[in-house]
Write an enzyme that holds these catalytic residues in place. Structure first.
Site, PDB file in Angstrom:
ATOM      1  N   ILE A  44       1.662   2.954   7.007  1.00  0.00           N
ATOM      2  CA  ILE A  44       0.982   3.914   7.881  1.00  0.00           C
ATOM      3  C   ILE A  44       0.548   3.227   9.167  1.00  0.00           C
ATOM      4  O   ILE A  44       0.311   3.872  10.173  1.00  0.00           O
ATOM      5  CB  ILE A  44      -0.226   4.613   7.210  1.00  0.00           C
ATOM      6  CG1 ILE A  44      -1.339   3.618   6.874  1.00  0.00           C
ATOM      7  CG2 ILE A  44       0.191   5.406   6.002  1.00  0.00           C
ATOM      8  CD1 ILE A  44      -2.680   4.308   6.629  1.00  0.00           C
ATOM      9  N   ASP A  45       0.437   1.877   9.135  1.00  0.00           N
ATOM     10  CA  ASP A  45      -0.045   1.150  10.324  1.00  0.00           C
ATOM     11  C   ASP A  45       0.975   1.132  11.459  1.00  0.00           C
ATOM     12  O   ASP A  45       0.632   0.812  12.604  1.00  0.00           O
ATOM     13  CB  ASP A  45      -0.388  -0.302   9.946  1.00  0.00           C
ATOM     14  CG  ASP A  45      -1.614  -0.403   9.060  1.00  0.00           C
ATOM     15  OD1 ASP A  45      -2.216   0.640   8.776  1.00  0.00           O
ATOM     16  OD2 ASP A  45      -1.966  -1.519   8.657  1.00  0.00           O
ATOM     17  N   GLU A  82      -9.960  -0.590  11.785  1.00  0.00           N
ATOM     18  CA  GLU A  82     -10.687  -1.497  10.876  1.00  0.00           C
ATOM     19  C   GLU A  82     -10.565  -2.964  11.297  1.00  0.00           C
ATOM     20  O   GLU A  82     -11.456  -3.769  11.041  1.00  0.00           O
ATOM     21  CB  GLU A  82     -10.178  -1.330   9.444  1.00  0.00           C
ATOM     22  CG  GLU A  82      -8.702  -1.691   9.330  1.00  0.00           C
ATOM     23  CD  GLU A  82      -8.107  -1.525   7.956  1.00  0.00           C
ATOM     24  OE1 GLU A  82      -8.835  -1.283   6.984  1.00  0.00           O
ATOM     25  OE2 GLU A  82      -6.864  -1.641   7.868  1.00  0.00           O
ATOM     26  N   ARG A 115       0.580  -4.878  -4.931  1.00  0.00           N
ATOM     27  CA  ARG A 115       0.750  -5.930  -3.922  1.00  0.00           C
ATOM     28  C   ARG A 115       1.146  -7.259  -4.582  1.00  0.00           C
ATOM     29  O   ARG A 115       0.709  -8.319  -4.170  1.00  0.00           O
ATOM     30  CB  ARG A 115      -0.548  -6.092  -3.118  1.00  0.00           C
ATOM     31  CG  ARG A 115      -0.879  -4.883  -2.248  1.00  0.00           C
ATOM     32  CD  ARG A 115      -1.981  -5.202  -1.279  1.00  0.00           C
ATOM     33  NE  ARG A 115      -2.469  -4.047  -0.563  1.00  0.00           N
ATOM     34  CZ  ARG A 115      -1.924  -3.562   0.542  1.00  0.00           C
ATOM     35  NH1 ARG A 115      -0.866  -4.141   1.061  1.00  0.00           N
ATOM     36  NH2 ARG A 115      -2.447  -2.506   1.130  1.00  0.00           N
ATOM     37  N   HIS A 150      -8.875   5.489   2.516  1.00  0.00           N
ATOM     38  CA  HIS A 150      -7.595   5.838   1.885  1.00  0.00           C
ATOM     39  C   HIS A 150      -7.243   7.314   1.984  1.00  0.00           C
ATOM     40  O   HIS A 150      -6.120   7.697   1.615  1.00  0.00           O
ATOM     41  CB  HIS A 150      -7.598   5.365   0.426  1.00  0.00           C
ATOM     42  CG  HIS A 150      -7.661   3.867   0.341  1.00  0.00           C
ATOM     43  ND1 HIS A 150      -8.838   3.177   0.494  1.00  0.00           N
ATOM     44  CD2 HIS A 150      -6.690   2.940   0.187  1.00  0.00           C
ATOM     45  CE1 HIS A 150      -8.593   1.878   0.419  1.00  0.00           C
ATOM     46  NE2 HIS A 150      -7.301   1.709   0.236  1.00  0.00           N
ATOM     47  N   GLY A 204       0.841  -1.202   0.000  1.00  0.00           N
ATOM     48  CA  GLY A 204       0.000   0.000   0.000  1.00  0.00           C
ATOM     49  C   GLY A 204       0.869   1.243   0.000  1.00  0.00           C
ATOM     50  O   GLY A 204       1.935   1.248   0.609  1.00  0.00           O
ATOM     51  N   ARG A 231      -4.075   7.681   3.654  1.00  0.00           N
ATOM     52  CA  ARG A 231      -2.826   7.333   2.982  1.00  0.00           C
ATOM     53  C   ARG A 231      -2.440   8.341   1.906  1.00  0.00           C
ATOM     54  O   ARG A 231      -1.301   8.336   1.436  1.00  0.00           O
ATOM     55  CB  ARG A 231      -2.945   5.949   2.319  1.00  0.00           C
ATOM     56  CG  ARG A 231      -2.974   4.812   3.266  1.00  0.00           C
ATOM     57  CD  ARG A 231      -2.301   3.569   2.742  1.00  0.00           C
ATOM     58  NE  ARG A 231      -2.566   3.239   1.366  1.00  0.00           N
ATOM     59  CZ  ARG A 231      -3.062   2.065   0.960  1.00  0.00           C
ATOM     60  NH1 ARG A 231      -3.381   1.130   1.851  1.00  0.00           N
ATOM     61  NH2 ARG A 231      -3.234   1.821  -0.300  1.00  0.00           N
ATOM     62  N   ASP A 288       5.787  -5.412   5.785  1.00  0.00           N
ATOM     63  CA  ASP A 288       6.231  -6.791   6.036  1.00  0.00           C
ATOM     64  C   ASP A 288       6.091  -7.690   4.809  1.00  0.00           C
ATOM     65  O   ASP A 288       6.920  -8.571   4.589  1.00  0.00           O
ATOM     66  CB  ASP A 288       5.533  -7.389   7.261  1.00  0.00           C
ATOM     67  CG  ASP A 288       4.027  -7.248   7.202  1.00  0.00           C
ATOM     68  OD1 ASP A 288       3.520  -6.545   6.309  1.00  0.00           O
ATOM     69  OD2 ASP A 288       3.340  -7.856   8.050  1.00  0.00           O
ATOM     70  N   MET A 300      -7.638   3.066   9.568  1.00  0.00           N
ATOM     71  CA  MET A 300      -6.880   1.879   9.128  1.00  0.00           C
ATOM     72  C   MET A 300      -6.135   1.256  10.303  1.00  0.00           C
ATOM     73  O   MET A 300      -5.944   1.894  11.345  1.00  0.00           O
ATOM     74  CB  MET A 300      -5.940   2.235   7.987  1.00  0.00           C
ATOM     75  CG  MET A 300      -6.678   2.338   6.664  1.00  0.00           C
ATOM     76  SD  MET A 300      -5.561   2.515   5.274  1.00  0.00           S
ATOM     77  CE  MET A 300      -6.723   2.363   3.908  1.00  0.00           C
ATOM     78  N   GLY A 301      -5.691   0.053  10.106  1.00  0.00           N
ATOM     79  CA  GLY A 301      -4.991  -0.693  11.164  1.00  0.00           C
ATOM     80  C   GLY A 301      -5.519  -2.109  11.142  1.00  0.00           C
ATOM     81  O   GLY A 301      -6.511  -2.423  11.780  1.00  0.00           O
ATOM     82  N   ASP A 310       3.327  -0.936  12.154  1.00  0.00           N
ATOM     83  CA  ASP A 310       3.348  -2.223  12.851  1.00  0.00           C
ATOM     84  C   ASP A 310       4.531  -3.119  12.476  1.00  0.00           C
ATOM     85  O   ASP A 310       4.472  -4.336  12.650  1.00  0.00           O
ATOM     86  CB  ASP A 310       2.025  -2.972  12.623  1.00  0.00           C
ATOM     87  CG  ASP A 310       1.759  -3.275  11.156  1.00  0.00           C
ATOM     88  OD1 ASP A 310       2.543  -2.814  10.296  1.00  0.00           O
ATOM     89  OD2 ASP A 310       0.778  -3.968  10.861  1.00  0.00           O
ATOM     90  N   ARG A 351     -24.954  13.724  18.974  1.00  0.00           N
ATOM     91  CA  ARG A 351     -24.778  12.398  18.365  1.00  0.00           C
ATOM     92  C   ARG A 351     -23.530  11.681  18.868  1.00  0.00           C
ATOM     93  O   ARG A 351     -22.589  12.310  19.357  1.00  0.00           O
ATOM     94  CB  ARG A 351     -24.613  12.543  16.847  1.00  0.00           C
ATOM     95  CG  ARG A 351     -25.924  12.724  16.134  1.00  0.00           C
ATOM     96  CD  ARG A 351     -25.675  12.952  14.650  1.00  0.00           C
ATOM     97  NE  ARG A 351     -26.943  13.075  13.947  1.00  0.00           N
ATOM     98  CZ  ARG A 351     -27.094  13.673  12.786  1.00  0.00           C
ATOM     99  NH1 ARG A 351     -26.066  14.224  12.173  1.00  0.00           N
ATOM    100  NH2 ARG A 351     -28.278  13.725  12.222  1.00  0.00           N
TER     101      ARG A 351
HETATM  102  O1  F6P Z   1      -0.926  -1.018   4.316  1.00  0.00           O
HETATM  103  C1  F6P Z   1      -1.768  -1.351   5.349  1.00  0.00           C
HETATM  104  C2  F6P Z   1      -3.131  -0.815   5.126  1.00  0.00           C
HETATM  105  O2  F6P Z   1      -3.075   0.550   5.295  1.00  0.00           O
HETATM  106  C3  F6P Z   1      -4.122  -1.502   6.053  1.00  0.00           C
HETATM  107  O3  F6P Z   1      -4.370  -0.816   7.227  1.00  0.00           O
HETATM  108  C4  F6P Z   1      -5.345  -1.629   5.183  1.00  0.00           C
HETATM  109  O4  F6P Z   1      -6.100  -2.754   5.556  1.00  0.00           O
HETATM  110  C5  F6P Z   1      -4.771  -1.793   3.833  1.00  0.00           C
HETATM  111  O5  F6P Z   1      -3.593  -1.056   3.816  1.00  0.00           O
HETATM  112  C6  F6P Z   1      -5.716  -1.393   2.716  1.00  0.00           C
HETATM  113  O6  F6P Z   1      -5.016  -1.348   1.520  1.00  0.00           O
HETATM  114  P1  F6P Z   1      -5.591  -1.428   0.047  1.00  0.00           P
HETATM  115  O7  F6P Z   1      -7.047  -1.130   0.095  1.00  0.00           O
HETATM  116  O8  F6P Z   1      -4.802  -0.390  -0.686  1.00  0.00           O
HETATM  117  O9  F6P Z   1      -5.269  -2.796  -0.443  1.00  0.00           O
END
Ligand code: F6P
Length: 358
Positions: A126-127, A222, A72, A278, A10, A281, A103, A169-170, A129, A162
């Site tokens: 961005i995660d 997420e 990917r 997104h 990503g 990102r 990773d 994300m995560g 991790d 409300r």
């Molecule tokens: O790269 C990690 C991430 O940001 C995750 O948090 C998320 O699930 C994923 O990318 C979504 O990526 P895409 O929709 O671009 O495949």
């Protein structure tokens, strides 16, 4: 030396700053030549590239995305994928490869290293991790985007009495939810590391409203999971699509909508869900990420010239160091118990409610 560069997985604000750092130092200090492989590992498998020189990296520092584009693609999932990568590198006389990724991308880098390719990794996600490094670039920018969104949602939540549920994300780690939740003053923060009990979340909100507050903000990663209950024996995240990508990941998404429905049903408070997706990102990297990404780039090119292959540039105690790629990809760096306990200090302690974790 002729060096290849690629960006995989990503995208992430700061990728261009890394490329620029590598190329500038490589040309100014080591007289290197560069070839940028396009669209992650796909470009190496299919031998698609562009020359990278000072002109190519001029003006890219503030730009989000990546001038090399990304994908990917997993060579290990294709017949002869790893061998084809090695053959492309040989054909282009690439003496060393810098792979910028998370990773997944770096696990391919490790496989190539085991096959004799001279490779150095740079941690991106961005995660936040990845193991072995204190921060990955892109995380700070994502937190700033989410924090601004929470500030905006506060005013509309307050105007309408409300509950606003914000999905961020995560996938495996709740760093974005936790940091942006703290920065934005969220009332409940739900992360993948601690499955949540929906009734205890509802109770947290009821108690807050009983204290005279008439609106609330819930931040949910997420990958956050409803805890096991009568319907399901296992804590499970909400999926948008169960089909797996080449690295075995399902598409997460939708937890905010499910949560919002449940919160409204259980509390009677009007609730809305917002999925930031997104937006987190995209766009320009923060100043912090521009500096961090540049330092990673400068560190990576030095590692190439010191012959530290099979390694990744990492940030530890504000220094760029070199660690084995194997260490970085061995496991996800998730939010630890100590951090969760610290953040729980912000919230009232009651047995029947859940603000961050148990
Ligand atoms: O790269 C990690 C991430 O940001 C995750 O948090 C998320 O699930 C994923 O990318 C979504 O990526 P895409 O929709 O671009 O495949």
């Amino acid at each position: 030396m002729k060096i290849g560069i690629l960006t995989g997985g990503g995208d992430c604000p700061g990728l261009n700053a890394v490329i620029r750092g590598v190329v500038r130092k490589g040309i100014f200090h080591y007289e290197d030549d560069f070839l940028g492989f396009l669209e992650g590992w796909r470009g190496v498998i299919e031998d698609k590239s562009m020359p990278l020189n000072l002109d190519a990296v001029s003006g890219i520092l503030p730009r989000g995305g990546t001038i090399l584009r990304t994908s990917r693609t997993n060579p290990a999932k294709r017949p002869d994928g790893i061998e084809r990568c090695a053959a492309t590198l040989e054909k282009n006389k690439i003496a060393a490869l810098i792979a910028i990724g998370g990773d997944d991308t770096l696990s391919v880098a490790q496989k190539l290293h085991e096959n004799g390719v001279k490779v150095v990794g740079v941690p991106k996600t961005i995660d936040n991790d990845l193991s072995g490094t204190d921060y990955t670039f892109g995380f700070d920018t994502a937190c700033n985007v989410v924090c601004e969104a929470i500030d905006r949602l506060h005013t509309t939540a307050e105007a309408h009495n409300r509950v606003m549920v914000v999905e961020v994300m995560g996938r495996d780690a709740g760093w974005i939810a936790l940091y942006s939740g703290i920065a934005g003053g969220a009332d409940v923060i739900l992360i993948p590391e601690r499955p949540f009990d929906i009734e205890r979340v509802a109770e947290s909100l009821r108690q807050r409203h009983e204290r005279g507050r008439y609106f609330s903000i819930v931040v949910v990663a997420e990958g956050a999971k409803f805890s096991a209950n009568a319907q399901s024996s296992q804590a499970a995240p909400v999926l948008q699509d169960a089909e797996k990508d080449e690295f075995g990941h399902v598409k997460l998404g939708g937890v905010a909508n499910v949560l919002a429905r449940e919160i409204e049903r259980r509390t009677g408070f009007e609730t809305r869900a917002v999925v930031l997706g997104h937006i987190q990102r995209g766009g320009s990297p923060s100043a912090f990420d521009r500096v961090l990404a540049t330092r990673y780039g400068l560190g990576a090119i030095d590692m190439v010239h010191r012959g530290e292959f099979g390694c990744m540039a990492a940030l530890r105690a504000n220094k760029i160091i070199s660690i084995p790629l194997k260490e970085a990809i061995s496991r996800n760096r998730v939010v630890d118990n100590e951090m969760i306990d610290t953040v729980n200090g912000l919230f009232e302690k009651t047995a029947n409610k859940q603000a961050v974790g148990d």
